[in-house]
Design an enzyme around this catalytic site. Structure first.
Site, PDB file in Angstrom:
ATOM      1  N   SER A 107     -36.017  -6.783  16.836  1.00  9.08           N
ATOM      2  CA  SER A 107     -36.573  -7.306  18.026  1.00  9.08           C
ATOM      3  C   SER A 107     -37.618  -8.526  17.874  1.00  9.08           C
ATOM      4  O   SER A 107     -37.881  -9.305  18.799  1.00  9.08           O
ATOM      5  CB  SER A 107     -37.389  -6.407  18.543  1.00  9.08           C
ATOM      6  OG  SER A 107     -38.590  -6.093  17.483  1.00  9.08           O
ATOM      7  N   LYS A 131     -44.673  -6.059  17.499  1.00 11.03           N
ATOM      8  CA  LYS A 131     -44.574  -6.889  18.446  1.00 11.03           C
ATOM      9  C   LYS A 131     -45.429  -8.033  18.411  1.00 11.03           C
ATOM     10  O   LYS A 131     -46.397  -8.144  17.665  1.00 11.03           O
ATOM     11  CB  LYS A 131     -44.570  -6.196  19.730  1.00 11.03           C
ATOM     12  CG  LYS A 131     -43.459  -4.940  19.883  1.00 11.03           C
ATOM     13  CD  LYS A 131     -41.979  -5.246  19.811  1.00 11.03           C
ATOM     14  CE  LYS A 131     -41.123  -4.079  19.946  1.00 11.03           C
ATOM     15  NZ  LYS A 131     -39.648  -4.490  19.876  1.00 11.03           N
ATOM     16  N   SER A 158     -35.170  -6.279  22.890  1.00 15.83           N
ATOM     17  CA  SER A 158     -36.542  -5.647  22.440  1.00 15.83           C
ATOM     18  C   SER A 158     -36.883  -4.878  23.470  1.00 15.83           C
ATOM     19  O   SER A 158     -37.255  -5.263  24.455  1.00 15.83           O
ATOM     20  CB  SER A 158     -37.512  -7.149  22.128  1.00 15.83           C
ATOM     21  OG  SER A 158     -38.916  -6.687  22.037  1.00 15.83           O
ATOM     22  N   SER A 198     -35.741  -3.337  12.911  1.00 18.41           N
ATOM     23  CA  SER A 198     -34.920  -3.748  13.769  1.00 18.41           C
ATOM     24  C   SER A 198     -35.003  -5.101  14.125  1.00 18.41           C
ATOM     25  O   SER A 198     -35.766  -5.855  13.432  1.00 18.41           O
ATOM     26  CB  SER A 198     -35.266  -2.909  15.232  1.00 18.41           C
ATOM     27  OG  SER A 198     -36.610  -3.434  15.757  1.00 18.41           O
TER      28      SER A 198
END
Length: 256
Positions: free
Chosen positions: A49, A110, A202, A47
């Site tokens: 994010s 993250k 995100s 993704s």
């Protein structure tokens, strides 16, 4: 009689060759399992994010030893023990892979922005830690995609966290995105607050229903280096397309 002995010798040689091949394969699998469990695990970015730091199609090595080992260091997360052994706490600014607390099985990646005991809040797109605004400097624009997949230019900033870690973030929806103004989060003991660098695209600790704060036990490892990168929508197995689909300039870049 001699022909029978020759045939028997050939059969034994063939059997011995097959057995040696099986041994080599088993040994290679065991070595790979040990490396993946205790040293490095490959991880791909599915993704956007963490754009612009990490792009869809990046492949990383994640160091498993950086934070010690928990049940989630092992394939399928068997309940061998609780907590962590040889634990080393993450630093603010690390990009970490962790198991989603909601199901303890889905891998997320993250950036660590909040440590145990911190307060975290977003005010008009600016990250605040322990009541202080994090330094943010506009450095230009970045081309990304909006919610409908259209290319757009968005503001890009260099953010410097307490402790000195500096990285780049983007604000796809300016400073009025859904998560650009929040209440104050208090980071629980033994937990970490995680956010993406693509702040308006995100799903992270700001969304307590989807992610929330991450227990120390759920950390899998720290992202270290990009070992391969291919353009979004391209197939890595199409080797003949690599000259124009592989992002050669990203390979072997450290993750910061």
């Amino acid at each position: 009689m001699d022909e029978a002995r020759v045939d028997e010798t050939k059969k034994k040689a063939e059997q011995g060759g097959i057995l040696e091949t099986v041994k080599v394969i088993v040994q290679a699998l065991l070595i790979a399992l040990v490396v993946r469990t205790f040293l490095f695990q490959p991880f791909n970015i599915p993704s956007g994010s963490l754009i612009p730091t990490l792009l869809i199609g990046d492949y990383l090595f994640v160091s498993k030893y950086s934070y010690g080992y928990s049940r989630y260091s092992f394939p399928f997360g068997p309940p061998l023990f609780s907590g962590r052994i040889f634990g080393s706490e993450p630093k603010r600014g690390d990009i970490a892979v962790f198991k989603l607390p909601k199901d303890n099985s889905t891998d997320y990646i993250k950036r660590v922005v909040g440590l145990p005991g911190d307060t975290i809040q977003m005010i008009d797109g600016v990250l605040h830690i322990n009541g202080e605004a994090v330094k943010r400097e506009r450095i230009g624009n970045y081309v990304t995609q909006d919610s409908w997949g259209r290319d757009i230019e968005v503001p890009m900033y260099r953010e410097t966290l307490p402790g000195g870690t500096s990285h780049v973030v983007i604000e796809r929806d300016g400073d009025r995105g859904y998560w650009d103004n929040t209440y104050v989060y208090k980071v629980q003991p033994g937990h970490y607050f995680m956010m993406g660098d693509n702040r308006d695209n995100s799903t992270d600790s700001r969304d307590e229903n989807a992610v929330g704060q991450v227990p120390f036990e759920n950390l899998v490892g720290r992202a270290e280096i990009i070992f391969f990168s291919i353009g979004e929508g391209s197939a890595g197995w199409k080797v003949w397309e690599w000259p124009w689909t592989v992002r050669w300039e990203r390979i072997f870049n450290p993750v910061k």
